[in-house]
Design an enzyme around this catalytic site. Structure first.
Site, PDB file in Angstrom:
ATOM      1  CG  ASP A  12      -2.073   0.919   1.112  1.00 31.88           C
ATOM      2  OD1 ASP A  12      -2.338   1.407   0.000  1.00 31.88           O
ATOM      3  OD2 ASP A  12      -2.727   1.180   2.139  1.00 31.88           O
ATOM      4  CG  ASN A  60      -7.789  -2.228  -5.609  1.00 34.58           C
ATOM      5  OD1 ASN A  60      -6.839  -2.984  -5.529  1.00 34.58           O
ATOM      6  ND2 ASN A  60      -8.009  -1.291  -4.677  1.00 34.58           N
TER       7      ASN A  60
HETATM    8  C1  FPP Z   1      -1.801   0.238  -3.355  1.00 35.53           C
HETATM    9  O1  FPP Z   1      -1.385   1.564  -3.438  1.00 35.53           O
HETATM   10  C2  FPP Z   1      -1.293  -0.513  -4.489  1.00 35.53           C
HETATM   11  C3  FPP Z   1      -2.066  -1.071  -5.463  1.00 35.53           C
HETATM   12  C4  FPP Z   1      -3.542  -1.012  -5.493  1.00 35.53           C
HETATM   13  C5  FPP Z   1      -1.463  -1.766  -6.597  1.00 35.53           C
HETATM   14  C6  FPP Z   1      -0.233  -2.557  -6.275  1.00 35.53           C
HETATM   15  C7  FPP Z   1       0.282  -3.097  -7.518  1.00 35.53           C
HETATM   16  C8  FPP Z   1       1.584  -3.171  -7.856  1.00 35.53           C
HETATM   17  C9  FPP Z   1       2.718  -2.751  -7.009  1.00 35.53           C
HETATM   18  C10 FPP Z   1       1.919  -3.776  -9.163  1.00 35.53           C
HETATM   19  C11 FPP Z   1       1.598  -5.243  -9.112  1.00 35.53           C
HETATM   20  C12 FPP Z   1       2.217  -5.977 -10.186  1.00 35.53           C
HETATM   21  C13 FPP Z   1       2.601  -7.262 -10.081  1.00 35.53           C
HETATM   22  C14 FPP Z   1       3.319  -7.920 -11.193  1.00 35.53           C
HETATM   23  C15 FPP Z   1       2.345  -8.060  -8.867  1.00 35.53           C
HETATM   24  P1  FPP Z   1      -2.506   2.683  -3.483  1.00 35.53           P
HETATM   25  O2  FPP Z   1      -2.758   3.051  -4.896  1.00 35.53           O
HETATM   26  O3  FPP Z   1      -3.710   2.237  -2.723  1.00 35.53           O
HETATM   27  O4  FPP Z   1      -1.776   3.842  -2.721  1.00 35.53           O
HETATM   28  P2  FPP Z   1      -2.479   4.979  -1.849  1.00 35.53           P
HETATM   29  O5  FPP Z   1      -3.107   4.280  -0.669  1.00 35.53           O
HETATM   30  O6  FPP Z   1      -1.333   5.830  -1.459  1.00 35.53           O
HETATM   31  O7  FPP Z   1      -3.470   5.671  -2.736  1.00 35.53           O
END
Ligand code: FPP
Length: 237
Positions: A12, A60
């Site tokens: 996250d 999501n």
């Molecule tokens: C949360 O950060 C992250 C995600 C929803 C996506 C995570 C995905 C990746 C790191 C790429 C995955 C790829 C592979 C190959 C496994 P957020 O967007 O919720 O951050 P925030 O809470 O700061 O808004």
């Protein structure tokens, strides 16, 4: 305490990492792939047999359409273009989560990467994509009912039966669950498998998390005394 046999990670904070740098959110997700690579390399070195990362939750989909599209594309492109360096020849990849709702092209890419890595024996990487813990339990229940309707007989539906119907029955239960980004929630991640997991929360945003940070979490884990409801550590004296 030794090395955990299964580490779950809620990655996250990508969006906030990007915002703090005046960058679009997608840059945070892109940087998140490098963190994943760093963590995978260290997990191999430390001898962690199984890792599950939360890449996209059933919730999501509520994000703006362009971000959802970007995350789906990023996942597919990563599986297609970075598989060689990410998984090398020793990581067996399994994608867990609901398949319905995912584009056909992505499903084909997932199938291909699972087939290609199926013979790898050293480590398991589960990627939770379109995953929800409650959805997984609902999936288990409906598959059991379906099997009963088709004539399968059970003496009783116990925990072992349920475990056999999970998305990936092969992996051991989660011993250490890490969440980056400062929130202290499970957010519907591996609810069944994390029943006895040690929880580790860090303020670090996922793009700032790397192999060294994983090692810190493991050191913290090793100091804990796991009793599983009893009085002594499981397997201890
Ligand atoms: C949360 O950060 C992250 C995600 C929803 C996506 C995570 C995905 C990746 C790191 C790429 C995955 C790829 C592979 C190959 C496994 P957020 O967007 O919720 O951050 P925030 O809470 O700061 O808004």
């Amino acid at each position: 305490m030794s090395i955990p046999s299964h580490v779950g990670i809620i990655m996250d904070g990508n969006g906030r990492w990007a915002k703090e740098r005046g960058l679009p959110r997608r840059e945070g997700h892109l940087a998140g792939i490098d963190s994943l690579e760093s963590v995978l390399r260290r997990a191999e070195k430390l001898g962690i047999p199984c890792l599950t990362v939360y890449a996209f939750s059933t919730e999501n989909w509520k994000r703006p359409g362009n971000e959802v599209k970007f995350l789906l594309q990023l996942f597919e492109e990563t599986l297609m273009n970075r598989a060689e360096d990410l998984f090398r020849n020793n990581i067996k990849v399994k994608v867990i989560g609901r398949r319905d709702g995912l584009p056909h092209g992505l499903l084909r890419t997932i199938d291909r990467i699972e087939e290609k890595t199926a013979g790898n024996r050293d480590h398991i990487l589960n990627i939770a994509f379109n995953y929800g813990g409650r959805a997984e339990i609902a999936h288990v229940v409906s598959r059991i009912i379906q099997d009963i309707e088709e004539g399968k007989e059970f003496r009783q539906i116990d925990e072992n039966v349920i475990e056999n119907y999970l998305y990936n029955p092969e992996f051991p239960e989660v011993e250490l669950l890490i969440r980056t980004g400062g929130e202290k929630r499970l957010s519907n991640f591996l609810l069944w498998q994390s029943a006895y997991a040690e929880l580790y929360f860090t303020e670090k945003y996922w793009p700032d998390f790397d192999g060294d940070e994983l090692e810190k979490a493991i050191e913290d884990f090793k100091k804990r005394n796991r009793r599983f409801g009893g009085l002594k550590e499981k397997g201890g004296e």
